[in-house]
Design a protein around this motif. Structure first.
Motif, mmCIF file in Angstrom:
data_model
loop_
_atom_site.group_PDB
_atom_site.id
_atom_site.type_symbol
_atom_site.label_atom_id
_atom_site.label_comp_id
_atom_site.label_asym_id
_atom_site.label_seq_id
_atom_site.Cartn_x
_atom_site.Cartn_y
_atom_site.Cartn_z
ATOM 1 N N UNK A 147 0.853 -1.187 0.000
ATOM 2 C CA UNK A 147 0.000 0.000 0.000
ATOM 3 C C UNK A 147 0.886 1.232 0.000
ATOM 4 N N UNK A 148 0.591 2.173 -0.902
ATOM 5 C CA UNK A 148 1.315 3.448 -0.966
ATOM 6 C C UNK A 148 0.287 4.569 -0.855
ATOM 7 N N UNK A 149 0.535 5.491 0.075
ATOM 8 C CA UNK A 149 -0.341 6.643 0.280
ATOM 9 C C UNK A 149 0.460 7.907 0.004
ATOM 10 N N UNK A 150 0.027 8.679 -0.973
ATOM 11 C CA UNK A 150 0.766 9.863 -1.433
ATOM 12 C C UNK A 150 -0.016 11.116 -1.054
ATOM 13 N N UNK A 151 0.641 12.023 -0.349
ATOM 14 C CA UNK A 151 0.005 13.293 0.045
ATOM 15 C C UNK A 151 1.016 14.408 -0.154
ATOM 16 N N UNK A 152 1.005 15.023 -1.324
ATOM 17 C CA UNK A 152 1.875 16.162 -1.620
ATOM 18 C C UNK A 152 1.049 17.207 -2.358
ATOM 19 N N UNK A 153 1.634 18.394 -2.507
ATOM 20 C CA UNK A 153 0.962 19.438 -3.281
ATOM 21 C C UNK A 153 0.725 20.728 -2.525
ATOM 22 N N UNK A 154 0.714 20.666 -1.191
ATOM 23 C CA UNK A 154 0.486 21.893 -0.433
ATOM 24 C C UNK A 154 1.588 22.908 -0.719
ATOM 25 N N UNK A 155 2.825 22.467 -0.760
ATOM 26 C CA UNK A 155 3.940 23.374 -1.054
ATOM 27 C C UNK A 155 4.010 23.721 -2.541
ATOM 28 N N UNK A 156 3.676 22.756 -3.395
ATOM 29 C CA UNK A 156 3.662 23.021 -4.841
ATOM 30 C C UNK A 156 2.597 24.046 -5.211
ATOM 31 N N UNK A 157 1.482 24.063 -4.466
ATOM 32 C CA UNK A 157 0.360 24.933 -4.831
ATOM 33 C C UNK A 157 0.702 26.411 -4.744
ATOM 34 N N UNK A 158 1.742 26.753 -3.983
ATOM 35 C CA UNK A 158 2.138 28.155 -3.850
ATOM 36 C C UNK A 158 3.449 28.448 -4.569
#
Length: 264
Positions: A147-158
């Motif tokens: 199982x792989x859970x990916x949570x990124x994008x908060x820093x990319x969004x800005x």
């Protein structure tokens, strides 16, 4: 050219050889009724093939579509070893501003999985990490993973355009699949408000689907201010919270949303 003159009796008499009689009163009434009917129906009644239906009714609006639910991710449990789980993420995955490590969404998901059987966990990422940085760090862990859970994008969004984020996210999931080709994959949406998250979520959804994963949106949780901060409140062990990161209730909500798509 013929000329016509009216006689006292109302008949029309022509100068030629023929004579036309005035129609009887009943015929004139019938003609008038027909003309009145055509005016009421309108020009469409005269169009070829146009047949007004006696049962015609006003069109009714279709009911609004129900919000789409994420598809459940099958999670086969290994019979001969612990379930191996990889968390990839930024400060949310790291647990910044949670009151305790056990209250982070990562710990909550792990605890729920451990209730079924033994679990081994690996992590990639940390506070401030982007999708590109996570991709660079993937070679530091070794599979296999179930199982792989990916949570990124908060820093990319800005920091990035949506298009560039889409490219970086695709590279990240390419790396995930090279490392864990058969693992169940959960892709969290971007933790931010809709004005910043929507465009990036639009990029990551098809990428996640192409890699066999399912997306769990997070922006609808972010807009609930009770799941963040409150800004300035103390964190046990030192420091104070900001109004961006999830608090303990926010971590619980994220974990619940992630676990809801796993077919355990």
């Amino acid at each position: 050219m013929r000329t016509r003159s009216a006689t006292p009796g109302g008949r029309i008499r022509g100068s030629g050889s023929g004579r036309w009689e005035r129609p009887p009163a009943w015929a004139l009434v019938a003609m008038a009724l027909c003309l009145a009917g055509l005016v009421a129906v309108g020009p469409s009644a005269l169009a070829p093939g146009a047949v007004p239906s006696a049962e015609a009714t006003e069109p009714t609006a279709a009911p609004p579509a129900a919000p789409a639910r994420p598809t459940a991710v099958p999670l086969p449990w290994p019979a001969d070893r612990p379930l191996r789980v990889l968390f990839i993420g930024d400060s949310l995955m790291w647990g910044s501003f949670a009151s305790d490590e056990s209250l982070t969404y990562r710990a909550r998901v792990t605890a729920a999985l451990s209730a079924r059987g033994p679990v081994e966990v690996a992590t990639v990422g940390g506070p401030g990490w982007s999708a590109a940085e996570a991709t660079e760090d993937l070679p530091g862990v070794a599979g296999p993973f179930d199982l792989v859970l990916v949570e990124v994008g908060a820093n990319d969004s800005v920091a990035l355009t949506a298009a560039r984020f889409g490219e970086d996210y695709a590279a990240l999931l390419d790396g995930v699949r090279a490392l864990a080709p058969d693992a169940a994959l959960v892709c969290d949406g971007v933790w931010n408000g809709p004005e910043l998250a929507t465009a990036l979520d639009r990029e990551l959804r098809p990428v996640c689907a192409e890699h066999g994963g399912v997306v769990v949106p997070l922006s609808q949780l972010y807009v609930d201010e009770t799941l963040r901060g409150p800004e300035g409140s103390p964190v046990p062990g030192g420091g104070v919270r900001d109004q961006f990161h999830p608090n303990d209730a926010g971590h619980a909500a994220i974990a619940e949303a992630m676990l809801a798509v796993l077919d355990l």
